[in-house]
Design a protein around this motif. Sequence first.
Motif, PDB file in Angstrom:
ATOM      1  N   SER C 139      14.405   8.064   9.169  1.00  0.00           N
ATOM      2  CA  SER C 139      15.115   9.183   8.545  1.00  0.00           C
ATOM      3  C   SER C 139      14.991  10.423   9.442  1.00  0.00           C
ATOM      4  CB  SER C 139      14.565   9.426   7.147  1.00  0.00           C
ATOM      5  OG  SER C 139      13.170   9.693   7.173  1.00  0.00           O
ATOM      6  N   LEU C 174       6.757   9.821   5.341  1.00  0.00           N
ATOM      7  CA  LEU C 174       7.818   9.157   6.084  1.00  0.00           C
ATOM      8  C   LEU C 174       7.437   7.704   6.352  1.00  0.00           C
ATOM      9  CD1 LEU C 174       8.609  11.842   8.778  1.00  0.00           C
ATOM     10  CD2 LEU C 174       9.913  11.315   6.701  1.00  0.00           C
ATOM     11  N   ASP C 176       9.096   6.263   8.487  1.00  0.00           N
ATOM     12  CA  ASP C 176       9.660   6.174   9.845  1.00  0.00           C
ATOM     13  C   ASP C 176       8.674   5.558  10.830  1.00  0.00           C
ATOM     14  OD1 ASP C 176      11.334   7.878   8.365  1.00  0.00           O
ATOM     15  OD2 ASP C 176      12.036   8.866  10.193  1.00  0.00           O
ATOM     16  N   THR C 193      11.557  13.980  14.815  1.00  0.00           N
ATOM     17  CA  THR C 193      10.864  14.225  13.551  1.00  0.00           C
ATOM     18  C   THR C 193      10.410  15.673  13.463  1.00  0.00           C
ATOM     19  OG1 THR C 193      10.125  11.934  13.555  1.00  0.00           O
ATOM     20  CG2 THR C 193       8.945  13.437  12.100  1.00  0.00           C
TER      21      THR C 193
END
Lengths: 424, 424, 424, 424
Positions: C139, C174, C176, C193
């Motif tokens: 994201s 996150l 991620d 990020t």
Amino acid sequence: MEIEKYQIDAHNEKLDATHKQRFSFAASENARVEEVISKLIKFQIAIPSWALGTGGTRFGRFSGGGEPRSLEEKIEDIGLLHKLNQSSGAISLHIPWDIPTDYDAIKSLAAHHNLRFDAMNSNTFQDQADQKLSYKFGSLQHVDKAVRQQAIDHNIEVIRQGVALGSDALTVWLADGSCFPGQLNFRKAFQNTLESLEEIYAALPDAWKVFVEYKAFEPNFYSTTVGDWGQSLLYASKLGPKAYTLVDLGHHLPNANIEQIVSLLLMEGKLGGFHFNDSKYGDDDLTAGSMKPYQLFLIFNELVDGMDAKGIDHATGLGWMIDASHNVKDPLEDLLQSVDAIMISYTQALLVDRAALTVAQQENDVVRCQEILQDAFRTDVRAIVQEARLRSGGAAQPVQLYRELKVRENLIANRGLKTVATGL
Amino acid sequence: MEIEKYQIDAHNEKLDATHKQRFSFAASENARVEEVISKLIKFQIAIPSWALGTGGTRFGRFSGGGEPRSLEEKIEDIGLLHKLNQSSGAISLHIPWDIPTDYDAIKSLAAHHNLRFDAMNSNTFQDQADQKLSYKFGSLQHVDKAVRQQAIDHNIEVIRQGVALGSDALTVWLADGSCFPGQLNFRKAFQNTLESLEEIYAALPDAWKVFVEYKAFEPNFYSTTVGDWGQSLLYASKLGPKAYTLVDLGHHLPNANIEQIVSLLLMEGKLGGFHFNDSKYGDDDLTAGSMKPYQLFLIFNELVDGMDAKGIDHATGLGWMIDASHNVKDPLEDLLQSVDAIMISYTQALLVDRAALTVAQQENDVVRCQEILQDAFRTDVRAIVQEARLRSGGAAQPVQLYRELKVRENLIANRGLKTVATGL
Amino acid sequence: MEIEKYQIDAHNEKLDATHKQRFSFAASENARVEEVISKLIKFQIAIPSWALGTGGTRFGRFSGGGEPRSLEEKIEDIGLLHKLNQSSGAISLHIPWDIPTDYDAIKSLAAHHNLRFDAMNSNTFQDQADQKLSYKFGSLQHVDKAVRQQAIDHNIEVIRQGVALGSDALTVWLADGSCFPGQLNFRKAFQNTLESLEEIYAALPDAWKVFVEYKAFEPNFYSTTVGDWGQSLLYASKLGPKAYTLVDLGHHLPNANIEQIVSLLLMEGKLGGFHFNDSKYGDDDLTAGSMKPYQLFLIFNELVDGMDAKGIDHATGLGWMIDASHNVKDPLEDLLQSVDAIMISYTQALLVDRAALTVAQQENDVVRCQEILQDAFRTDVRAIVQEARLRSGGAAQPVQLYRELKVRENLIANRGLKTVATGL
Amino acid sequence: MEIEKYQIDAHNEKLDATHKQRFSFAASENARVEEVISKLIKFQIAIPSWALGTGGTRFGRFSGGGEPRSLEEKIEDIGLLHKLNQSSGAISLHIPWDIPTDYDAIKSLAAHHNLRFDAMNSNTFQDQADQKLSYKFGSLQHVDKAVRQQAIDHNIEVIRQGVALGSDALTVWLADGSCFPGQLNFRKAFQNTLESLEEIYAALPDAWKVFVEYKAFEPNFYSTTVGDWGQSLLYASKLGPKAYTLVDLGHHLPNANIEQIVSLLLMEGKLGGFHFNDSKYGDDDLTAGSMKPYQLFLIFNELVDGMDAKGIDHATGLGWMIDASHNVKDPLEDLLQSVDAIMISYTQALLVDRAALTVAQQENDVVRCQEILQDAFRTDVRAIVQEARLRSGGAAQPVQLYRELKVRENLIANRGLKTVATGL
């Protein structure tokens, strides 16, 4: 969708010159290349029916598209893989997700794709919609005999399904265990599980095997009732000669020496089968060989050595299967990569100079032992694996051809974008 | 003992035909082979003076023979290695184990062997015979300023020794930490350590660097005061531009992603140097590349990518050193294997198709990303490394020649069977 | 359903004599008991809205019954907990699962139950039904700025929701990261990020904080882009004074010394909050204190020591929250057990004789340091915690009263057996 | 030095009032307190002769002073411990470090201190000065039968020594294993080890037991030939009824569930003995209960439950021993802390309400199972342990009295500051 021979031929033709040069070099370097190739051709790795769709975690799942919506489509998918690599000639079913409606139709569909039915898998780690009793607190270990009986009956039903399809093995993976200290009486849980397995064992047809899979943790986070190879071996020994241990690469504690476990299980005559995948943290279920390729090689090194010592046929003596979860890759591409990595490791293990290794071990020449293993591992064997694939009628570069033929786009067109593989 | 050029020539001659064939194939497959070779030739890995004798554990030590008894003999040993592989052209000293008596003599001996003096290493993890205060409860972290001062003075003395020899870096590895909960006030231990490091930092000559090494555990088994890269980076950032983090591969918790750490430290401009070794459980200090060769490749992949992005020269930008313990192998053979594994990984990392990788990353084509990395890793680059070695005047097969020339037997004859390397 | 005061009174009455005896003994043994009790009364632990239903793993979920079907019912559930233990006076919402339809109604419902709105949680680890772009490949780290923007906008929307409810913090966890080597450029992922977080940071109202949570692995199995405290601290430092690190006990590699991390983050002024749970293998999300109660005590020992040193108010200075998954227990009972374990650890930490500990540390009296900590840990403080609860109007034995009042049966009767908590 | 009864009496007198109050409260809370005390009085933990000096790591050793210089002084030290805590009434010897010159004198010295001779320990992990063949590459596993024979003979000699002293068990801990892939043929190593153990087994007198200890890693860092409980059980089962598995708490992979292993070994009738210590990372050999006291309790919970189920006497059925390394504490104080922690855990395990636990397990009431265990664990049992100690004639507070009597200063005065315990 099916891939046609002419498509494979055209692809191979295009890559032929490069391949010939590489293979010729590889052959010039390795005297036993033909013997190796003949073994590679026979070596088949089963694909589990549940690995054809996108996987996920408890946090979510990002599905791709064109996932198989039925057992027939799962067989079709594995047929595609096998057409491309000629090394995926078996399917491993999961009951109740894959109960056929028409056994003969399913069997001839599989035969059409040159697939055989590998070990059957039971499921007592989830509750099914129509299920009477819950497995929330275990199945074969459960304190309530009625729950155990339900799980036993399910496993016997899975055997029945397998017999109908021509399988000859049952894999029992149990999520049974506990999440908190005190939750279980470990000894009773073991005894209950053993008694349940004995009932299942009694239902095995002649020539069938049962594989007792172990796993250190997840979905239970304090104890697992078949938690390590020692426990699995204890069950298998108490059950009898048809019972074996199954090793899944991701089911160990951090830093475990899996190749030693493999070797000792072979020594005991109790290694039954293998679930290939790779991992960094837990049961990550990543592509075989994607994280620790040297470990995969070392495992094959023990497999080859131990099977040869015990006179076990490489191709048929043990159950070989991938068990992975494809969270961020196209599942079919991921499976092609896994099979490729397995074939590479197997080839490297076949190239190990075993006579020299035995001498070096006998002389405690540790430097030489390492050199011998790494000599095999550092060898680029891709042309040998490719040659074996080509001789079997497979594609020079399976992933590349898969993309050239737009297989995924095709599957999406046929099946839709928002399908979910049954069972997931 | 020294190895003569004619001995290397004779050995190389014998292996020439085979090598030519292999290298010619490798060159035909890799367009950038000459560029790679020129980088390999420049790449030198320092050998620590303490790695030339047999290592051991707290349970014991099984010494080999012919171990170096003096700094001179240590330099002689590294000279032998460098003569064979032409990639070990630096020595890393440890004070007080390696205090020279005659600096000029030592410098010309090193020059004779084409060795430069790499980072100097201080020792505050042991008490020396003549030492006033004990490091039992730490050194730079100690609650007593007098102990801290003694440790600071020692480090400044090490810098002084290094200046005299032409080194330009100080590596500070601290055993400081605690064995039991409550033993330390973590914040005070950090502050004491920081203040001590500040005094050492202030004594650094221009153009010197200080490397702050971290380690998760051992010899302290509850906490370590420079315990992970986050802590090391905190110290290095607070100290200033001459302070860097040093990564030792064996100093992490299980399953750590070291290559990501390497990448982020490069991003921050704070990666200073590297200690190569390999391990399965803890700080096992095994031969580089012997356990997880893919990890070593992935680390080099990040090093190459990050250094190129930052404009850091591969050969001179970071400190490269082996830090291993040779418990069951001949230390010199072990070091040759380590250097070889490092050169192989570096070569494979240089072969990664970075343009294609960037595209695949940009497209989230995870399958392709993996193919690109594994394409490089699966390539047999040994002939390329060998070619670089040959062009530098090294031996085709260093370990093989080492054995043919009976180097160890020779060293034993000269130095005796029961020698113990100084410092161990 | 609500629990009435008279029901609590009746329960307390019944257990009064026993309690009085125990508390009187505890008070006679601990001089500072009143001071401790006054701190306990103020200490409140937020309950996350998603922890009120049954949790599960990727293998399945065995739901209980009576789970909350709406935000209103979640608040009702936490109201029940708080009524019983008087220590759960806050709720942590998760967007989009908990978007209110009527803010004023929700706010007065919460006020009715004496609950405040703790940190808001965003969700970019799953795709929502109506979502334009997918988070499959991350994201805030995503290679595509459009995906990043969507995730940024979502976080800003979460802030907006929080403002409307009176919250003052945003927790960003996150998922991620990457599943395979090569998938990510680590440095670019970090930079993306960071830039995304900067946009979110810019949208923070005055007096708001943002917590950057780290996690070693899962759902990504190769790398995580905010993977450890070092990375989180790097983000938080670059972002600015409103950014803090959030520690979740289950988000570390095996054997990590979490209490040292806590201490150092406090030292740096960057510890923002806490997610309590317990684990044996990974992010097992078990009941706090169920697996490693001594670790929980050691963490509180550092929290108390560090907060006092920095002048941070125990009750309001950091964010305290449970983050657990209730797979085999009634979620509400599990939460009562977690809160109880946290209060016990906090109490034991308050009882540590800090002056004596400082002296023992200064003298390197390791035996004494351990005695001092274990003296506090071995003390049975349950009567003290109970006394604090009673003085606040809570129940003597919350789990026991919960069962006596048949709360779960009641909830099932009201909400049904097959409900699924929204969001799960 | 010996501690006199009057000194203990004076110390106890001083602490009497406080103790009486605490014990009276504890007794009022626990109905079975007298039964528990009678078990505590009988429970004795052996002290290994090698744990009386300061330990170290491969990085160094910081000796204390007054360490025992002979077997006689080792017995004297354990005599001091036993006098203080009345729970250390056994000594475990290590051959060749502890070969007596006069057996009768040693036996009466031990009898004078009320000590019996626990399991004898052999040593094939080091080479002794006068040893013919080296154990560098293993002992009972060695590829060379002559080395194996030497190790077998040594073990038989250890049995002979034990017979002379009145011991009745042999503990075999093997460092055997490998440091690098390829070094060993795992199956041959196992078979060699088994055959060697069979020869040792054949030499066991009637009523003797042999304990086969396992360890995951260190000093070998790739494989260990008795590496886990599964392997140990395999050896013990093949050897026969006198062979048992010995569990050392620090010898497992990260996150292992040791209490489950204990339970299953008891189920199989193959748990022989225990080495107590604690650890965070590997075989850290820290004070028992200093790191994971809840784990120690859970292990005792399984021990009590399993021994009672099998009719095994707590005090005599298994071998109980501490095996720790005292790197930063006074070894005698450390041992007092370990014994205390063990007695506390044992007491808590005895207090578990087993009838209620069985019911809760039968009902899958996981919340209740946890409450029952934690109720026992959270109980402050120190006064009960102290009461048992007092009734046996021990000191109220052993560590405190040890310091009041200045035992260490005394030992230093008698033995000197720079002594090194024999064997270390």
